[in-house]
Scaffold this motif. Structure first.
Motif, mmCIF file in Angstrom:
data_model
loop_
_atom_site.group_PDB
_atom_site.id
_atom_site.type_symbol
_atom_site.label_atom_id
_atom_site.label_comp_id
_atom_site.label_asym_id
_atom_site.label_seq_id
_atom_site.Cartn_x
_atom_site.Cartn_y
_atom_site.Cartn_z
ATOM 1 N N UNK B 53 -11.247 -0.609 24.606
ATOM 2 C CA UNK B 53 -10.158 -0.997 23.702
ATOM 3 C C UNK B 53 -8.824 -0.457 24.183
ATOM 4 N N UNK B 54 -7.832 -1.344 24.168
ATOM 5 C CA UNK B 54 -6.482 -0.941 24.549
ATOM 6 C C UNK B 54 -5.892 0.063 23.559
ATOM 7 N N UNK B 55 -6.393 0.079 22.320
ATOM 8 C CA UNK B 55 -5.892 1.049 21.349
ATOM 9 C C UNK B 55 -6.222 2.480 21.777
ATOM 10 N N UNK B 56 -7.322 2.654 22.512
ATOM 11 C CA UNK B 56 -7.635 3.993 23.021
ATOM 12 C C UNK B 56 -6.749 4.318 24.205
ATOM 13 N N UNK B 57 -6.554 3.332 25.070
ATOM 14 C CA UNK B 57 -5.809 3.570 26.308
ATOM 15 C C UNK B 57 -4.316 3.720 26.038
ATOM 16 N N UNK B 58 -3.819 3.075 24.971
ATOM 17 C CA UNK B 58 -2.390 3.124 24.706
ATOM 18 C C UNK B 58 -1.604 2.247 25.670
ATOM 19 N N UNK B 59 -2.269 1.276 26.264
ATOM 20 C CA UNK B 59 -1.584 0.320 27.131
ATOM 21 C C UNK B 59 -2.335 -1.005 27.075
ATOM 22 N N UNK B 61 -4.096 -4.519 28.365
ATOM 23 C CA UNK B 61 -4.940 -5.034 29.448
ATOM 24 C C UNK B 61 -5.539 -3.934 30.323
ATOM 25 N N UNK B 62 -5.885 -2.796 29.699
ATOM 26 C CA UNK B 62 -6.443 -1.713 30.513
ATOM 27 C C UNK B 62 -7.768 -2.132 31.146
ATOM 28 N N UNK B 63 -8.469 -3.069 30.490
ATOM 29 C CA UNK B 63 -9.760 -3.475 31.069
ATOM 30 C C UNK B 63 -9.571 -4.248 32.369
ATOM 31 N N UNK B 77 -17.839 -12.957 38.454
ATOM 32 C CA UNK B 77 -18.073 -13.571 37.144
ATOM 33 C C UNK B 77 -17.995 -12.432 36.127
ATOM 34 N N UNK B 78 -16.945 -12.427 35.309
ATOM 35 C CA UNK B 78 -16.656 -11.208 34.543
ATOM 36 C C UNK B 78 -16.188 -11.545 33.127
ATOM 37 N N UNK B 79 -16.515 -10.672 32.169
ATOM 38 C CA UNK B 79 -16.061 -10.837 30.797
ATOM 39 C C UNK B 79 -15.842 -9.466 30.162
ATOM 40 N N UNK B 80 -15.279 -9.471 28.970
ATOM 41 C CA UNK B 80 -14.943 -8.214 28.296
ATOM 42 C C UNK B 80 -15.072 -8.411 26.798
#
Lengths: 321, 351
Positions: B53-59, B61-63, B77-80
């Protein structure tokens, strides 16, 4: 640097904040309008229960909620906890209680704050009463609960006209943002006037700033190298649009600069050239700020400026576009 | 249905991760361990799916930054999912069921220590009537705990027993960030943090990452003598409104267990219970028998990296199949406030 995990990374405080403006629709609008006017509004569900706040759709039949009920401002604590260390944004900035309050005449609790000075002053079964804010906007924060002493506070006057159709919820989150160990090495290098890059051991590509892993091969880019501060413009954008916080008067140039020896371009400003003369292949050199202004930041480089040399051949940067 | 098994698992857990919130540099060695366990390279992975979650990273599209750790040329072949890695595993399992791929690597990561976790998690609540009050996760769990105490469903001693057993088991878990049992009496003598919860009743704020490898049929048999075959996988969620839920129950957990045909015969269950009393709720509502061994790893009370804690439960349970110490195991994951969402993953040594 990696051998000293205690100071592996550079970090800085970052606050991310945004005011969420939300339209509330007819059901929540009814509830929030009630709060603004000092009245709890609940809904009777298909199973006969009266619930506050009213859910937009019945949890069993999934029909839109339509049967609204005005509800008492007194109730009973059905569960509680003591917030010994409040966090920012909570109803009080000193220790207080969060509680599940079942308002008289309802069948399900509401989560809200109870203003008591110590955990000794709250218990399951405690009778509580709403304390309305003087200034109310139609938000869940228009009210808190206090122990019910039996004497009703003066009725809260209606505080506005028309239906509440929206709320603004400010969200502000504080972080300690750390750069990766590789980015940290880059920033530490900048503080010494050096441009630190790393080379992938597999594909031999040179990344600046260095990354935690080569995005092509997925392996750490361990071999550190230093690059010169000259390079070639590979692509650019002339900024004509003013925006909040802009430091330079438009038009000006933001460009990708392929530092000599690097395989990935760095984004920076190009100044000291009329914007109409900016072009792919232009040779540029970093213009550093005075040394006493340096920190661990890319802003140590004020901008890049033309070297005056002949343009680079397209072949020298065609694989880096 | 295709037979799909868990065949690889690697994890890291720590209190304060000295690295970037995208965790790419943390994921590289974790993927390395998965390759070592399977004998594969990244070319053998048919599908990648992450939870964070970006809420944890504070930025934002961190994934996307995290997939640097894969190495994505040629593209993969990727997903999130903005969920725990256990839900990423669900997506990967579905992907394998479609027949499009035979293998998948699922991962989760998060640096919860970058912000104030219990506050950040207020953003998963109803944004109209709850988030503006910033009810933190620990307070909500405490309201749930007291409901059960007042109603006679459990007591503080039962909660302390869960903590004591978990922290004792955690002594043998090299990844635990909190370990060391004492006694129920000693635990109950400690001060309250969010009455009726003491600090040890809540999972420690944990940073970390983990990866799980899935494979179908013969691909799984190539990797392990005893793959952990997934024989039941389901997830269910309860409603958004805390007030209309019976917080002393986890109805969605019961429904998830029913959806996989019940949990009879399970030897070992790894339950994702971030608060001590939630293990008691899950144990009852999942319908686990008295003799089921719960959380031999120490569970979430010993370490609970956000967006990975549920996936780790599945990985820990799968290990008991691989090493032959269990024949049928449960990996459970939760998400949302007060056990709102629940996922069950039943794995067996023989099919």
């Amino acid at each position: 640097m990696r051998r000293h995990p205690q100071d592996r990374t550079l970090s800085a405080p970052v606050t991310v904040s945004f005011d969420y403006t939300r339209s509330v629709g007819p059901v929540l609008g009814r509830f929030l309008t009630g709060l603004r006017d000092g009245q709890f509004v609940g809904a009777r569900l298909s199973d006969g229960r009266v619930v506050v706040p009213p859910p937009e759709f019945d949890p069993v039949t999934h029909r839109a909620t339509a049967d609204f009920v005005d509800v008492a401002e007194t109730g009973t604590v059905t569960s509680w906890t003591w917030v010994s260390e409040p966090v920012a944004g909570q109803p009080f900035d000193r220790p207080f209680a969060f509680a599940l309050v079942t308002l008289d005449g309802t069948d399900a609790p509401l989560l809200h704050a109870v203003d008591v000075a110590s955990p000794d002053e709250i218990s399951t079964g405690l009778k509580v009463r709403a304390r309305w804010a003087t200034e109310r906007t139609g938000a869940i924060t228009d009210v808190v609960f206090v122990p019910d002493t039996g004497t009703a506070a003066p009725a809260a006057p209606v505080a506005g006209e028309g239906e509440v159709t929206g709320i603004v919820t400010p969200v502000s989150l504080d972080y300690t943002y750390a750069a990766s160990p590789e980015e940290s090495a880059f920033f530490r290098g900048l503080a010494e006037g050096r441009l630190v890059a790393q080379r992938c051991p597999q594909c031999r590509k040179v990344y600046v700033p260095p990354r935690p892993a080569c995005p092509v091969d997925g392996v750490p880019t361990v071999e550190e190298i230093e690059l010169s501060d000259t390079g070639t413009v590979t692509t650019f954008c002339i900024v004509n649009v003013p925006f909040l916080g802009q430091k330079i008067t438009p038009p000006y140039v933001s460009a990708y600069i392929l530092l000599d020896g690097a395989d990935i371009a760095l984004q920076h400003l190009i100044l000291d050239i009329p914007v109409e003369e900016i072009r792919m292949g232009l040779r540029v050199k970093a213009v550093w700020k005075p040394r006493e202004e340096w920190g661990t930041t890319i802003e140590n480089i004020s901008h890049f400026a033309p070297t005056g040399d002949a343009d680079a051949d397209y072949d020298t940067y065609k694989h880096h576009l | 249905m295709r037979d799909v098994a868990v065949v690889g698992f690697a994890q890291r857990q720590m209190q304060d991760y000295d690295g970037s919130p995208t965790c790419a540099e943390l994921l590289v060695p974790i993927f390395g361990e998965c390759y070592e366990q399977t004998g594969w390279t990244k070319k053998d992975i048919g599908f990648w799916c992450s939870g964070s979650s970006d809420y944890l990273a504070g930025r934002s599209f961190s994934f996307v930054s995290a997939i640097d750790a894969i190495g994505v040329l040629p593209p993969v072949n990727e997903s999130h999912v903005e969920m725990d890695a256990a839900w990423a595993l669900y997506e990967a399992w579905l992907k394998i069921q479609t027949g499009e791929v035979d293998t998948a690597l699922v991962f989760g990561f998060g640096k919860a220590s970058a912000g104030v976790l219990r506050r950040t998690l207020s953003l998963q609540l109803d944004p109209y009537t709850l988030t503006p009050l910033w009810p933190d996760t620990v307070s909500i769990a405490a309201l749930q705990a007291r409901l059960g105490i007042d109603g006679g469903a459990w007591d503080e001693a039962a909660m302390a027993e869960v903590v004591n057993r978990s922290l004792t088991d955690a002594e043998k878990n090299e990844y635990a960030v909190r370990a060391g049992g004492s006694s129920v009496e000693e635990l109950l003598a400690r001060p309250m943090f969010a009455d009726p919860l003491r600090k040890h009743d809540a999972a420690p704020v944990t940073d970390g990452a983990a990866a799980i490898v899935l494979a179908a049929g013969d691909k799984a048999r190539e990797v392990r003598e005893r793959p952990a075959w997934i024989t039941g996988l389901s997830h269910v969620t309860d409603g958004l409104h805390l007030g209309t839920r019976d917080l002393t129950r986890a109805e969605s957990a019961s429904r998830a267990a029913a959806a996989v045909g019940g949990l009879d015969g399970v030897d070992v269950a790894e339950l994702h219970a971030p608060f001590s009393h939630q293990e008691l709720i899950l144990r009852r509502d999942l319908g686990l028998a008295e003799d089921v061994r719960v959380n031999p790893s120490g569970g979430a009370l010993a370490g609970n990296p956000m967006f990975t804690g549920g996936g780790i439960r599945i990985g820990e349970a799968a290990r008991r199949i691989w090493d032959g110490s269990a024949d049928k195991v449960l990996g459970h994951a939760t998400s949302g406030p007060a056990l709102q969402q629940n996922l069950v993953c039943v794995m067996e040594g023989t099919i």
